[in-house]
Write an enzyme that holds these catalytic residues in place. Structure first.
Site, PDB file in Angstrom:
ATOM      1  N   SER A   8      -3.191 -40.588   2.447  1.00 11.80           N
ATOM      2  CA  SER A   8      -1.893 -39.795   1.925  1.00 11.80           C
ATOM      3  C   SER A   8      -2.013 -41.003   0.913  1.00 11.80           C
ATOM      4  O   SER A   8      -1.856 -41.604   0.593  1.00 11.80           O
ATOM      5  CB  SER A   8      -0.761 -40.071   2.388  1.00 11.80           C
ATOM      6  OG  SER A   8      -0.261 -39.436   2.080  1.00 11.80           O
ATOM      7  N   HIS A  33      -5.139 -36.147   2.032  1.00 14.22           N
ATOM      8  CA  HIS A  33      -4.034 -35.800   1.877  1.00 14.22           C
ATOM      9  C   HIS A  33      -3.718 -35.835   0.515  1.00 14.22           C
ATOM     10  O   HIS A  33      -3.167 -36.631  -0.047  1.00 14.22           O
ATOM     11  CB  HIS A  33      -3.357 -36.529   3.195  1.00 14.22           C
ATOM     12  CG  HIS A  33      -2.275 -35.828   3.371  1.00 14.22           C
ATOM     13  ND1 HIS A  33      -2.429 -34.252   4.233  1.00 14.22           N
ATOM     14  CD2 HIS A  33      -0.999 -35.767   3.110  1.00 14.22           C
ATOM     15  CE1 HIS A  33      -0.906 -34.027   4.242  1.00 14.22           C
ATOM     16  NE2 HIS A  33       0.046 -34.862   2.926  1.00 14.22           N
ATOM     17  N   ASP A  35      -0.080 -34.399  -1.243  1.00 18.09           N
ATOM     18  CA  ASP A  35       1.396 -34.248  -0.872  1.00 18.09           C
ATOM     19  C   ASP A  35       1.999 -33.829  -2.450  1.00 18.09           C
ATOM     20  O   ASP A  35       1.710 -34.661  -3.784  1.00 18.09           O
ATOM     21  CB  ASP A  35       1.774 -34.925  -0.776  1.00 18.09           C
ATOM     22  CG  ASP A  35       1.267 -35.858   0.905  1.00 18.09           C
ATOM     23  OD1 ASP A  35       1.860 -34.628   1.418  1.00 18.09           O
ATOM     24  OD2 ASP A  35       1.354 -36.555   0.437  1.00 18.09           O
ATOM     25  N   MET A  37       5.171 -32.476  -4.950  1.00 23.27           N
ATOM     26  CA  MET A  37       6.914 -32.424  -4.802  1.00 23.27           C
ATOM     27  C   MET A  37       7.233 -31.816  -5.584  1.00 23.27           C
ATOM     28  O   MET A  37       7.295 -32.353  -6.324  1.00 23.27           O
ATOM     29  CB  MET A  37       6.849 -33.513  -3.655  1.00 23.27           C
ATOM     30  CG  MET A  37       6.185 -34.348  -2.865  1.00 23.27           C
ATOM     31  SD  MET A  37       7.506 -36.434  -2.235  1.00 23.27           S
ATOM     32  CE  MET A  37       6.042 -36.319  -1.192  1.00 23.27           C
ATOM     33  N   HIS A  66      -0.952 -30.487   0.878  1.00 24.25           N
ATOM     34  CA  HIS A  66       0.767 -30.373   1.451  1.00 24.25           C
ATOM     35  C   HIS A  66       1.742 -29.900   0.148  1.00 24.25           C
ATOM     36  O   HIS A  66       1.999 -30.804  -0.082  1.00 24.25           O
ATOM     37  CB  HIS A  66       0.974 -31.579   2.611  1.00 24.25           C
ATOM     38  CG  HIS A  66       2.010 -31.395   2.855  1.00 24.25           C
ATOM     39  ND1 HIS A  66       2.992 -32.896   3.299  1.00 24.25           N
ATOM     40  CD2 HIS A  66       3.585 -30.785   2.815  1.00 24.25           C
ATOM     41  CE1 HIS A  66       4.207 -32.647   3.612  1.00 24.25           C
ATOM     42  NE2 HIS A  66       4.320 -31.449   3.212  1.00 24.25           N
ATOM     43  N   MET A  68       5.253 -29.038  -0.871  1.00 23.68           N
ATOM     44  CA  MET A  68       6.414 -29.680  -0.194  1.00 23.68           C
ATOM     45  C   MET A  68       6.794 -28.520  -1.471  1.00 23.68           C
ATOM     46  O   MET A  68       8.148 -29.750  -2.780  1.00 23.68           O
ATOM     47  CB  MET A  68       7.279 -30.863  -0.423  1.00 23.68           C
ATOM     48  CG  MET A  68       6.049 -31.057   0.773  1.00 23.68           C
ATOM     49  SD  MET A  68       6.389 -32.971   0.761  1.00 23.68           S
ATOM     50  CE  MET A  68       4.614 -33.999   0.215  1.00 23.68           C
ATOM     51  N   MET A 137       6.248 -32.515   9.893  1.00 26.11           N
ATOM     52  CA  MET A 137       6.252 -33.574  10.332  1.00 26.11           C
ATOM     53  C   MET A 137       6.906 -33.832  11.199  1.00 26.11           C
ATOM     54  O   MET A 137       7.408 -34.217  11.749  1.00 26.11           O
ATOM     55  CB  MET A 137       7.731 -32.674   8.862  1.00 26.11           C
ATOM     56  CG  MET A 137       7.136 -31.946   7.765  1.00 26.11           C
ATOM     57  SD  MET A 137       5.736 -33.258   6.971  1.00 26.11           S
ATOM     58  CE  MET A 137       6.253 -34.327   6.076  1.00 26.11           C
ATOM     59  N   GLY A 142       9.031 -36.075   1.623  1.00 25.29           N
ATOM     60  CA  GLY A 142       9.109 -36.539   0.445  1.00 25.29           C
ATOM     61  C   GLY A 142       8.538 -38.160  -0.214  1.00 25.29           C
ATOM     62  O   GLY A 142       8.576 -38.425  -1.348  1.00 25.29           O
ATOM     63  N   PHE A 143       8.641 -38.652   1.010  1.00 24.82           N
ATOM     64  CA  PHE A 143       8.661 -39.920   0.750  1.00 24.82           C
ATOM     65  C   PHE A 143       7.451 -40.820   1.903  1.00 24.82           C
ATOM     66  O   PHE A 143       7.638 -40.312   3.150  1.00 24.82           O
ATOM     67  CB  PHE A 143       9.874 -41.315   0.520  1.00 24.82           C
ATOM     68  CG  PHE A 143      10.911 -40.845  -0.227  1.00 24.82           C
ATOM     69  CD1 PHE A 143      11.165 -40.365  -1.316  1.00 24.82           C
ATOM     70  CD2 PHE A 143      11.790 -40.158   0.104  1.00 24.82           C
ATOM     71  CE1 PHE A 143      11.689 -40.374  -2.473  1.00 24.82           C
ATOM     72  CE2 PHE A 143      13.401 -39.401  -0.569  1.00 24.82           C
ATOM     73  CZ  PHE A 143      12.576 -39.693  -1.815  1.00 24.82           C
ATOM     74  N   GLY A 144       6.650 -40.968   1.253  1.00 28.78           N
ATOM     75  CA  GLY A 144       5.690 -42.512   2.308  1.00 28.78           C
ATOM     76  C   GLY A 144       6.661 -43.269   2.800  1.00 28.78           C
ATOM     77  O   GLY A 144       7.959 -43.563   2.242  1.00 28.78           O
ATOM     78  N   GLY A 145       5.815 -43.801   3.803  1.00 30.03           N
ATOM     79  CA  GLY A 145       6.439 -45.237   4.011  1.00 30.03           C
ATOM     80  C   GLY A 145       7.924 -45.071   4.869  1.00 30.03           C
ATOM     81  O   GLY A 145       8.155 -45.791   5.627  1.00 30.03           O
ATOM     82  N   ASP A 175       1.942 -35.525  10.213  1.00 33.26           N
ATOM     83  CA  ASP A 175       2.627 -36.199   8.874  1.00 33.26           C
ATOM     84  C   ASP A 175       3.877 -37.116   9.076  1.00 33.26           C
ATOM     85  O   ASP A 175       4.449 -36.692   8.736  1.00 33.26           O
ATOM     86  CB  ASP A 175       2.025 -34.947   8.028  1.00 33.26           C
ATOM     87  CG  ASP A 175       1.943 -35.428   6.609  1.00 33.26           C
ATOM     88  OD1 ASP A 175       1.970 -36.677   6.102  1.00 33.26           O
ATOM     89  OD2 ASP A 175       2.563 -34.807   5.608  1.00 33.26           O
ATOM     90  N   GLY A 176       3.775 -38.800   8.946  1.00 32.02           N
ATOM     91  CA  GLY A 176       4.872 -39.371   8.339  1.00 32.02           C
ATOM     92  C   GLY A 176       4.384 -40.135   9.288  1.00 32.02           C
ATOM     93  O   GLY A 176       4.798 -40.141  10.690  1.00 32.02           O
ATOM     94  N   GLY A 177       4.881 -41.798   8.738  1.00 33.79           N
ATOM     95  CA  GLY A 177       4.809 -42.261   9.470  1.00 33.79           C
ATOM     96  C   GLY A 177       3.840 -42.883  10.907  1.00 33.79           C
ATOM     97  O   GLY A 177       4.175 -43.229  11.496  1.00 33.79           O
ATOM     98  N   GLY A 197       0.061 -42.523   4.460  1.00 35.16           N
ATOM     99  CA  GLY A 197      -0.256 -42.829   4.029  1.00 35.16           C
ATOM    100  C   GLY A 197      -0.064 -44.889   3.273  1.00 35.16           C
ATOM    101  O   GLY A 197      -1.291 -46.001   3.669  1.00 35.16           O
TER     102      GLY A 197
HETATM  103  C1  DX5 Z   1       5.821 -37.004   3.072  1.00 35.40           C
HETATM  104  C2  DX5 Z   1       4.184 -36.696   2.622  1.00 35.40           C
HETATM  105  C3  DX5 Z   1       3.162 -37.438   3.714  1.00 35.40           C
HETATM  106  C4  DX5 Z   1       3.367 -39.041   3.056  1.00 35.40           C
HETATM  107  C5  DX5 Z   1       2.985 -39.538   4.436  1.00 35.40           C
HETATM  108  O1  DX5 Z   1       7.138 -36.524   2.439  1.00 35.40           O
HETATM  109  O2  DX5 Z   1       4.448 -35.221   3.045  1.00 35.40           O
HETATM  110  O3  DX5 Z   1       1.737 -37.381   3.421  1.00 35.40           O
HETATM  111  O4  DX5 Z   1       2.712 -39.532   2.074  1.00 35.40           O
HETATM  112  O5  DX5 Z   1       3.050 -40.907   4.168  1.00 35.40           O
HETATM  113  P1  DX5 Z   1       3.744 -42.279   4.894  1.00 35.40           P
HETATM  114  O6  DX5 Z   1       1.502 -42.832   6.361  1.00 35.40           O
HETATM  115  O7  DX5 Z   1       3.104 -43.595   4.886  1.00 35.40           O
HETATM  116  O8  DX5 Z   1       4.713 -41.996   6.007  1.00 35.40           O
HETATM  117 ZN    ZN Z   2       1.932 -34.280   3.583  1.00 32.76          ZN
END
Ligand code: DX5
Ligand code: ZN
Length: 220
Positions: A8, A33, A35, A37, A66, A68, A137, A142-145, A175-177, A197
């Site tokens: 990501s 990927h 994102d 937003m 993706h 959002m 999801m 909304g956020f990475g990490g 997608d996510g974590g 990500g």
């Molecule tokens: C969150 C995004 C994800 C995000 C994943 O809303 O859709 O794609 O970038 O990041 P990680 O892998 O750090 O959770």
């Molecule tokens: Zn995503």
């Protein structure tokens, strides 16, 4: 089919995006990927057309976009113009999801639907045979990490059952974590595409981390 890895870009270094794009090009990653937003559908704003256009200039792998955003249909053509290969829309953001999926496909792109963590896969019963991809999801978007939501593993299994029942051949993307510690369970549960990500870009050696994620063996 071996599973796919989609790093990501949200976690990349925006002051030196070219370097991270080349890193992904030279790695075993399969997709970029991307994102998008809008600050309305999710409580964050990322980037838009000009940035994606620049990514496309150097990316040697498909762009997995993706969205959002609310009212995504307004922008499908523009995402195609800047280089999207796959467009996924949120179930929660589309009043006329069937129409949205058909619009994406009519542009010659692959179409995906995304489900938030709270949404049951059963809501996809009448659309899953029409999509190329279902993205689950595993964090609130909304956020990475963020921390991986464990219930996703059960959702993958339920989604597989629904796909068998409806004859769907969609890929399952998570997608996510995603991290090395949950990636094995995700693959064994039936995930086809892993987005990562923080796990990739927070690693000392992102190319090696991508290789580790890619080389997880299917089957227990
Ligand atoms: C969150 C995004 C994800 C995000 C994943 O809303 O859709 O794609 O970038 O990041 P990680 O892998 O750090 O959770
Ligand atoms: Zn995503």
């Amino acid at each position: 089919m071996p599973h796919l890895i989609a790093p990501s870009i949200l976690s990349a270094d925006f002051s030196n995006l070219r370097k991270d794009i080349e890193m992904i090009n030279s790695s075993e990653a399969d997709w970029f990927h991307i994102d998008v937003m809008d600050g309305v559908f999710v409580p964050n704003i990322s980037f838009g057309f000009p940035v994606i256009k620049q990514i496309k200039k150097y990316a040697k792998k498909p762009l997995d976009v993706h969205l959002m955003i609310i009212e995504p249909d307004r922008y499908f053509e523009r995402f195609k113009d800047v280089g999207a290969d796959i467009i996924s829309v949120h179930y929660e953001a589309c009043k006329h999801l069937h129409r949205s999926i058909q619009s994406i496909k009519s542009l010659g792109l692959k179409a995906g639907v995304v489900l938030n963590p709270h949404a049951s896969v059963s809501v996809l019963e009448d659309i899953v045979a029409d999509v190329d991809l279902v993205m689950l999801m595993s964090v609130n978007p909304g956020f990475g990490g963020q921390k991986f939501i464990e219930n996703t593993l059960i959702k993958i299994k339920r989604l597989k059952e629904l796909m068998q029942k409806t004859g769907s051949e969609a890929l399952i993307e998570v997608d996510g974590g995603v991290s090395l510690s949950n990636a094995v369970d995700l693959i064994h549960s039936g995930a086809d595409v892993l987005v990562a990500g923080n796990t990739v870009f927070g690693s000392d050696d992102p190319v090696d981390m991508i290789a580790k994620l890619k080389n997880i063996k299917a089957g227990k």
